[in-house]
Design an enzyme around this catalytic site. Structure first.
Site, mmCIF file in Angstrom:
data_model
loop_
_atom_site.group_PDB
_atom_site.id
_atom_site.type_symbol
_atom_site.label_atom_id
_atom_site.label_comp_id
_atom_site.label_asym_id
_atom_site.label_seq_id
_atom_site.Cartn_x
_atom_site.Cartn_y
_atom_site.Cartn_z
ATOM 1 N N ASP A 1 23.728 18.252 -58.795
ATOM 2 C CA ASP A 1 23.424 17.530 -57.566
ATOM 3 C C ASP A 1 21.963 17.741 -57.193
ATOM 4 O O ASP A 1 21.211 18.408 -57.901
ATOM 5 C CB ASP A 1 24.405 17.868 -56.430
ATOM 6 C CG ASP A 1 24.459 19.342 -56.100
ATOM 7 O OD1 ASP A 1 25.563 19.803 -55.790
ATOM 8 O OD2 ASP A 1 23.413 20.022 -56.153
ATOM 9 N N PRO B 1 19.688 29.326 -54.508
ATOM 10 C CA PRO B 1 19.042 28.541 -53.453
ATOM 11 C C PRO B 1 17.766 27.825 -53.868
ATOM 12 O O PRO B 1 17.263 26.994 -53.122
ATOM 13 C CB PRO B 1 18.718 29.596 -52.390
ATOM 14 C CG PRO B 1 18.556 30.857 -53.158
ATOM 15 C CD PRO B 1 19.469 30.768 -54.341
ATOM 16 N N ALA C 1 22.941 29.995 -50.077
ATOM 17 C CA ALA C 1 21.737 29.836 -49.254
ATOM 18 C C ALA C 1 21.621 30.938 -48.200
ATOM 19 O O ALA C 1 20.508 31.380 -47.898
ATOM 20 C CB ALA C 1 21.747 28.465 -48.587
ATOM 21 N N MET D 1 24.031 23.060 -43.142
ATOM 22 C CA MET D 1 24.088 21.626 -42.823
ATOM 23 C C MET D 1 24.059 21.385 -41.313
ATOM 24 O O MET D 1 24.778 20.530 -40.803
ATOM 25 C CB MET D 1 25.361 20.985 -43.421
ATOM 26 C CG MET D 1 25.405 21.034 -44.924
ATOM 27 S SD MET D 1 26.996 20.503 -45.592
ATOM 28 C CE MET D 1 27.962 21.993 -45.417
ATOM 29 N N GLY E 1 23.945 23.650 -56.122
ATOM 30 C CA GLY E 1 23.072 24.537 -55.357
ATOM 31 C C GLY E 1 23.867 25.704 -54.782
ATOM 32 O O GLY E 1 25.040 25.554 -54.457
ATOM 33 N N GLY E 2 23.228 26.863 -54.702
ATOM 34 C CA GLY E 2 23.881 28.023 -54.079
ATOM 35 C C GLY E 2 25.075 28.492 -54.863
ATOM 36 O O GLY E 2 25.003 28.707 -56.078
ATOM 37 N N ASP E 3 26.191 28.627 -54.187
ATOM 38 C CA ASP E 3 27.445 29.049 -54.811
ATOM 39 C C ASP E 3 28.411 27.869 -54.812
ATOM 40 O O ASP E 3 28.501 27.141 -53.817
ATOM 41 C CB ASP E 3 28.053 30.214 -54.017
ATOM 42 C CG ASP E 3 29.334 30.706 -54.652
ATOM 43 O OD1 ASP E 3 29.262 31.627 -55.489
ATOM 44 O OD2 ASP E 3 30.421 30.158 -54.332
ATOM 45 N N LYS F 1 23.595 14.661 -54.453
ATOM 46 C CA LYS F 1 24.316 14.721 -53.189
ATOM 47 C C LYS F 1 23.367 14.880 -52.009
ATOM 48 O O LYS F 1 23.749 14.672 -50.884
ATOM 49 C CB LYS F 1 25.298 15.893 -53.197
ATOM 50 C CG LYS F 1 26.238 15.821 -54.336
ATOM 51 C CD LYS F 1 27.688 15.723 -54.095
ATOM 52 C CE LYS F 1 28.242 16.055 -52.795
ATOM 53 N NZ LYS F 1 29.444 15.269 -52.541
HETATM 54 N N1 SAH Z 1 26.792 25.607 -52.088
HETATM 55 C C1 SAH Z 1 25.571 25.750 -51.313
HETATM 56 C C2 SAH Z 1 25.655 25.031 -49.988
HETATM 57 C C3 SAH Z 1 25.770 23.538 -50.106
HETATM 58 S S1 SAH Z 1 25.797 22.751 -48.534
HETATM 59 C C4 SAH Z 1 25.274 27.233 -51.112
HETATM 60 O O1 SAH Z 1 26.116 28.088 -51.401
HETATM 61 O O2 SAH Z 1 24.159 27.545 -50.665
HETATM 62 C C5 SAH Z 1 24.106 22.308 -48.352
HETATM 63 C C6 SAH Z 1 23.475 23.147 -47.270
HETATM 64 O O3 SAH Z 1 23.131 24.438 -47.765
HETATM 65 C C7 SAH Z 1 22.162 22.596 -46.749
HETATM 66 O O4 SAH Z 1 22.369 21.590 -45.787
HETATM 67 C C8 SAH Z 1 21.533 23.829 -46.158
HETATM 68 O O5 SAH Z 1 22.082 24.134 -44.895
HETATM 69 C C9 SAH Z 1 21.982 24.912 -47.130
HETATM 70 N N2 SAH Z 1 20.947 25.211 -48.146
HETATM 71 C C10 SAH Z 1 21.067 25.065 -49.466
HETATM 72 N N3 SAH Z 1 19.938 25.464 -50.109
HETATM 73 C C11 SAH Z 1 19.099 25.873 -49.140
HETATM 74 C C12 SAH Z 1 17.769 26.398 -49.142
HETATM 75 N N4 SAH Z 1 17.076 26.577 -50.266
HETATM 76 N N5 SAH Z 1 17.208 26.718 -47.945
HETATM 77 C C13 SAH Z 1 17.886 26.554 -46.790
HETATM 78 N N6 SAH Z 1 19.137 26.061 -46.742
HETATM 79 C C14 SAH Z 1 19.740 25.727 -47.886
#
Ligand code: SAH
Length: 256
Positions: A41, A18, A125, A175, A94-96, A63
């Site tokens: 991205d 995140p 996230a 989102m 970002g994230g997974d 993105k």
């Molecule tokens: N693959 C990512 C999600 C991508 S969609 C994951 O697993 O986290 C993008 C959305 O993820 C953003 O609109 C938001 O809702 C969330 N997000 C990603 N990083 C974040 C963060 N640091 N803090 C809060 N929300 C986050």
């Protein structure tokens, strides 16, 4: 022309977590530190990109937070093209990669072109925000079901939200900044109590993180009044109202 002798590269779909670089997995860190071609991205923190070695070719397909966005099909084609040219590609997300990351589409197109894919999971996230904001997603007294929902998707109002939120359940919305008010209205129309606690976590696991709390009926106002911007996560459920553990954390840290 045959390229049967050419080596085909592997596409690594890598979760960057995140925010903070120290929330990378060891495997992700190793791949980034050895990357020759890195495609990322806009949600990937600059501190993580800075770990790539000198000479690594970095391609931004921004993105988020950017006016310039490459179409998903073009991203898929880029990954395939690089791999067929013999390059291993680190595709950092970002994230997974498999939680609202469109990693599934990228993997499918790679496989269709005969390109091997490996997936390295990341801290999504929801987990990052829960930890940073001290909101347990499950709790024996408050929630034994967790749902992850995309708030910004086709047919938001057609989606069947019934059962996703309520007593004993935690709903995490990705989102959802732009649609927060509509989501709250939909959930209340489906019978959810207007005083159900909500928390909004902006920039979770980053130094500029903000956490704001309220009740479902005021979700739209909470987002608007605080000028919440993407990336932010909305958590709806009793767990969001279990006292403010961030305060308790600070008190305990000061006393320790
Ligand atoms: N693959 C990512 C999600 C991508 S969609 C994951 O697993 O986290 C993008 C959305 O993820 C953003 O609109 C938001 O809702 C969330 N997000 C990603 N990083 C974040 C963060 N640091 N803090 C809060 N929300 C986050």
């Amino acid at each position: 022309m045959s390229n049967s002798t050419a080596k085909i590269g592997t596409v690594y779909l890598v979760g960057a977590g995140p925010g903070d670089a120290d929330l990378l997995t060891v495997r992700a860190a190793r791949l980034v530190m050895n990357a020759r071609v890195l495609v990322h991205d806009g949600l990937v923190d600059p501190s993580i990109l800075a770990m790539a070695p000198r000479g690594c070719r970095m391609v931004s397909v921004a993105k988020q937070r950017s006016r310039h966005t490459m179409k998903q099909q073009d991203i898929n084609a880029l990954l395939v093209r690089e791999a067929l040219a013999g390059n291993d590609v680190i595709r950092l997300k970002g994230g997974d990669p498999f939680v609202f990351g469109r990693g599934g589409e990228e993997a499918e197109d790679c496989f269709a072109a005969g390109v091997p894919v490996q997936v390295v999971p990341g801290i999504s996230a929801a987990m990052g925000a829960a930890a940073a904001a001290m909101i347990p997603l499950t709790h024996r007294d408050s929630a034994s079901i967790v749902s992850f929902v995309a708030g910004q998707c086709k047919g938001l109002t057609d989606q069947n939200w019934a059962g996703l939120a309520g007593v004993g359940r935690t709903l995490v919305i990705y989102m959802g900044v732009a649609t927060a008010e509509a989501i709250a209205e939909k959930l209340m129309a489906d019978g959810l109590a207007p005083d159900m606690p909500v928390a909004v976590i902006e920039n979770a696991a980053r130094p500029e993180m903000r956490v704001v709390r309220g009740a479902l009926a005021g979700l739209g106002a909470v987002v608007a009044d605080n000028r919440i911007k993407s990336p932010a996560l909305i958590i709806i459920g009793e767990v969001a109202g279990r006292g403010d553990m961030m305060e308790l954390k600070k008190v305990a840290e000061m006393a320790a």
